[in-house]
Design a protein around this motif. Structure first.
Motif, PDB file in Angstrom:
ATOM      1  N   ASP A  59       0.863  -1.186   0.000  1.00 15.43           N
ATOM      2  CA  ASP A  59       0.000   0.000   0.000  1.00 15.43           C
ATOM      3  C   ASP A  59       0.893   1.228   0.000  1.00 15.43           C
ATOM      4  OD1 ASP A  59      -2.373  -1.474   0.144  1.00 15.43           O
ATOM      5  OD2 ASP A  59      -2.217  -1.623   2.324  1.00 15.43           O
ATOM      6  N   VAL A  60       0.644   2.151  -0.925  1.00 13.50           N
ATOM      7  CA  VAL A  60       1.444   3.364  -1.027  1.00 13.50           C
ATOM      8  C   VAL A  60       0.745   4.462  -0.243  1.00 13.50           C
ATOM      9  CG1 VAL A  60       2.491   5.034  -2.578  1.00 13.50           C
ATOM     10  CG2 VAL A  60       2.264   2.655  -3.298  1.00 13.50           C
ATOM     11  N   LYS A  61       1.388   4.925   0.818  1.00 13.42           N
ATOM     12  CA  LYS A  61       0.805   5.976   1.651  1.00 13.42           C
ATOM     13  C   LYS A  61       0.720   7.276   0.869  1.00 13.42           C
ATOM     14  CE  LYS A  61       2.518   4.125   5.991  1.00 13.42           C
ATOM     15  NZ  LYS A  61       3.350   4.377   7.162  1.00 13.42           N
ATOM     16  N   GLY A  62      -0.415   7.962   0.991  1.00  8.81           N
ATOM     17  CA  GLY A  62      -0.585   9.257   0.349  1.00  8.81           C
ATOM     18  C   GLY A  62      -1.037   9.179  -1.092  1.00  8.81           C
ATOM     19  N   ALA A  63      -0.895   8.020  -1.727  1.00  8.14           N
ATOM     20  CA  ALA A  63      -1.287   7.896  -3.127  1.00  8.14           C
ATOM     21  C   ALA A  63      -2.613   7.158  -3.277  1.00  8.14           C
ATOM     22  CB  ALA A  63      -0.202   7.176  -3.918  1.00  8.14           C
ATOM     23  N   GLY A  64      -3.032   6.467  -2.227  1.00  7.55           N
ATOM     24  CA  GLY A  64      -4.274   5.708  -2.299  1.00  7.55           C
ATOM     25  C   GLY A  64      -4.201   4.615  -3.346  1.00  7.55           C
ATOM     26  N   GLN A  65      -3.053   4.021  -3.497  1.00  3.86           N
ATOM     27  CA  GLN A  65      -2.817   3.037  -4.543  1.00  3.86           C
ATOM     28  C   GLN A  65      -2.074   1.844  -3.947  1.00  3.86           C
ATOM     29  OE1 GLN A  65      -0.676   4.818  -7.753  1.00  3.86           O
ATOM     30  NE2 GLN A  65      -0.962   3.110  -9.136  1.00  3.86           N
ATOM     31  N   THR A  66      -2.300   0.671  -4.512  1.00  5.84           N
ATOM     32  CA  THR A  66      -1.586  -0.523  -4.080  1.00  5.84           C
ATOM     33  C   THR A  66      -0.737  -1.034  -5.228  1.00  5.84           C
ATOM     34  OG1 THR A  66      -3.372  -1.130  -2.584  1.00  5.84           O
ATOM     35  CG2 THR A  66      -1.853  -2.871  -3.200  1.00  5.84           C
ATOM     36  N   LEU A  67       0.529  -1.267  -4.956  1.00  8.23           N
ATOM     37  CA  LEU A  67       1.415  -1.877  -5.942  1.00  8.23           C
ATOM     38  C   LEU A  67       1.353  -3.383  -5.739  1.00  8.23           C
ATOM     39  CD1 LEU A  67       4.528   0.463  -5.711  1.00  8.23           C
ATOM     40  CD2 LEU A  67       2.728   0.475  -7.436  1.00  8.23           C
ATOM     41  N   LYS A  68       1.015  -4.108  -6.778  1.00  4.59           N
ATOM     42  CA  LYS A  68       0.814  -5.555  -6.692  1.00  4.59           C
ATOM     43  C   LYS A  68       2.130  -6.315  -6.777  1.00  4.59           C
ATOM     44  CE  LYS A  68      -3.661  -5.279  -6.692  1.00  4.59           C
ATOM     45  NZ  LYS A  68      -4.420  -5.630  -5.534  1.00  4.59           N
ATOM     46  N   ARG A  69       2.104  -7.522  -6.226  1.00  3.31           N
ATOM     47  CA  ARG A  69       3.255  -8.409  -6.277  1.00  3.31           C
ATOM     48  C   ARG A  69       3.592  -8.691  -7.738  1.00  3.31           C
ATOM     49  NH1 ARG A  69       2.030 -14.063  -4.694  1.00  3.31           N
ATOM     50  NH2 ARG A  69       3.084 -14.885  -6.497  1.00  3.31           N
ATOM     51  N   GLY A  70       4.879  -8.684  -8.077  1.00  9.04           N
ATOM     52  CA  GLY A  70       5.308  -8.943  -9.443  1.00  9.04           C
ATOM     53  C   GLY A  70       5.473  -7.686 -10.280  1.00  9.04           C
ATOM     54  N   THR A  71       5.133  -6.513  -9.710  1.00  6.68           N
ATOM     55  CA  THR A  71       5.286  -5.258 -10.432  1.00  6.68           C
ATOM     56  C   THR A  71       6.769  -4.980 -10.670  1.00  6.68           C
ATOM     57  OG1 THR A  71       3.285  -4.373  -9.417  1.00  6.68           O
ATOM     58  CG2 THR A  71       4.802  -2.785 -10.382  1.00  6.68           C
ATOM     59  N   LEU A  72       7.096  -4.631 -11.916  1.00  8.77           N
ATOM     60  CA  LEU A  72       8.479  -4.332 -12.276  1.00  8.77           C
ATOM     61  C   LEU A  72       8.760  -2.856 -12.052  1.00  8.77           C
ATOM     62  CD1 LEU A  72      11.157  -5.254 -13.596  1.00  8.77           C
ATOM     63  CD2 LEU A  72      10.157  -4.572 -15.775  1.00  8.77           C
ATOM     64  N   ILE A  73       9.808  -2.574 -11.289  1.00  8.92           N
ATOM     65  CA  ILE A  73      10.269  -1.206 -11.055  1.00  8.92           C
ATOM     66  C   ILE A  73      11.594  -1.065 -11.787  1.00  8.92           C
ATOM     67  CG2 ILE A  73      10.944   0.505  -9.342  1.00  8.92           C
ATOM     68  CD1 ILE A  73       8.045  -0.274  -9.010  1.00  8.92           C
ATOM     69  N   LYS A  74      11.657  -0.105 -12.709  1.00 10.75           N
ATOM     70  CA  LYS A  74      12.860   0.082 -13.528  1.00 10.75           C
ATOM     71  C   LYS A  74      13.723   1.209 -12.969  1.00 10.75           C
ATOM     72  CE  LYS A  74      10.490  -1.334 -17.696  1.00 10.75           C
ATOM     73  NZ  LYS A  74      10.089  -0.954 -19.045  1.00 10.75           N
ATOM     74  N   SER A  75      15.002   1.075 -13.147  1.00 14.50           N
ATOM     75  CA  SER A  75      15.981   2.117 -12.855  1.00 14.50           C
ATOM     76  C   SER A  75      15.879   2.673 -11.434  1.00 14.50           C
ATOM     77  CB  SER A  75      15.854   3.256 -13.868  1.00 14.50           C
ATOM     78  OG  SER A  75      16.879   4.173 -13.691  1.00 14.50           O
ATOM     79  N   ILE A  76      16.277   1.852 -10.464  1.00 15.73           N
ATOM     80  CA  ILE A  76      16.273   2.298  -9.074  1.00 15.73           C
ATOM     81  C   ILE A  76      17.502   3.149  -8.797  1.00 15.73           C
ATOM     82  CG2 ILE A  76      15.003   0.267  -8.308  1.00 15.73           C
ATOM     83  CD1 ILE A  76      17.698  -0.729  -7.106  1.00 15.73           C
ATOM     84  N   ARG A  77      17.448   3.910  -7.695  1.00 11.50           N
ATOM     85  CA  ARG A  77      18.591   4.695  -7.224  1.00 11.50           C
ATOM     86  C   ARG A  77      18.785   4.386  -5.740  1.00 11.50           C
ATOM     87  NH1 ARG A  77      15.487   8.132  -9.955  1.00 11.50           N
ATOM     88  NH2 ARG A  77      14.737   9.130  -8.074  1.00 11.50           N
ATOM     89  N   LEU A  78      20.038   4.235  -5.343  1.00 14.96           N
ATOM     90  CA  LEU A  78      20.347   3.989  -3.937  1.00 14.96           C
ATOM     91  C   LEU A  78      20.343   5.315  -3.189  1.00 14.96           C
ATOM     92  CD1 LEU A  78      23.222   1.402  -4.336  1.00 14.96           C
ATOM     93  CD2 LEU A  78      20.767   0.994  -4.176  1.00 14.96           C
ATOM     94  N   THR A  79      19.882   5.295  -1.941  1.00 15.66           N
ATOM     95  CA  THR A  79      19.731   6.521  -1.168  1.00 15.66           C
ATOM     96  C   THR A  79      20.850   6.733  -0.164  1.00 15.66           C
ATOM     97  OG1 THR A  79      18.408   5.414   0.518  1.00 15.66           O
ATOM     98  CG2 THR A  79      17.226   6.397  -1.335  1.00 15.66           C
ATOM     99  N   GLY A  80      21.685   5.751   0.058  1.00 14.04           N
ATOM    100  CA  GLY A  80      22.718   5.857   1.086  1.00 14.04           C
ATOM    101  C   GLY A  80      22.300   5.129   2.349  1.00 14.04           C
TER     102      GLY A  80
END
Length: 100
Positions: free
Chosen positions: A54-75
């Motif tokens: 569940d994404v807080k503030g967006a009112g949306q749920t990201l489902k299992r298996g969703t592909l996220i492209k091009s991540i960035r590390l935060t430290g």
């Protein structure tokens, strides 16, 4: 032998070339970010979600298996920054993703 300057490393108790000691010190500050199964993550990797989130503030749920492209590390060793359609500033915990 090379003409490299040698520096005494108090941690190891050895005399090391200055260039080698600089590389060691730089790598000490780097944070290793690992996914749910232990794979090492890097900037630009693609990851897949391993559970519904569940994404807080967006009112949306990201489902299992969703592909996220091009991540960035935060430290932070447990957080990754990424983009997803319709959600700005999405930060995911590394324990909920798997490297693709």
């Amino acid at each position: 032998m090379s003409d490299d300057d040698y520096v005494y490393d108090e941690d190891s108790g050895e005399w090391l070339p200055a260039s080698e000691l600089a590389v060691r010190r730089a790598s000490e500050g780097a944070v290793e970010v690992r996914d749910a199964v232990g794979n090492l993550l890097a900037d630009g990797d693609q990851v897949t979600l391993i559970k519904d989130l569940d994404v807080k503030g967006a009112g949306q749920t990201l489902k299992r298996g969703t592909l996220i492209k091009s991540i960035r590390l935060t430290g932070d060793a447990q957080e990754i920054d990424c983009k997803f359609d319709g959600i700005k500033g999405l930060v995911l915990r590394a324990e909920f993703v798997r490297k693709r």
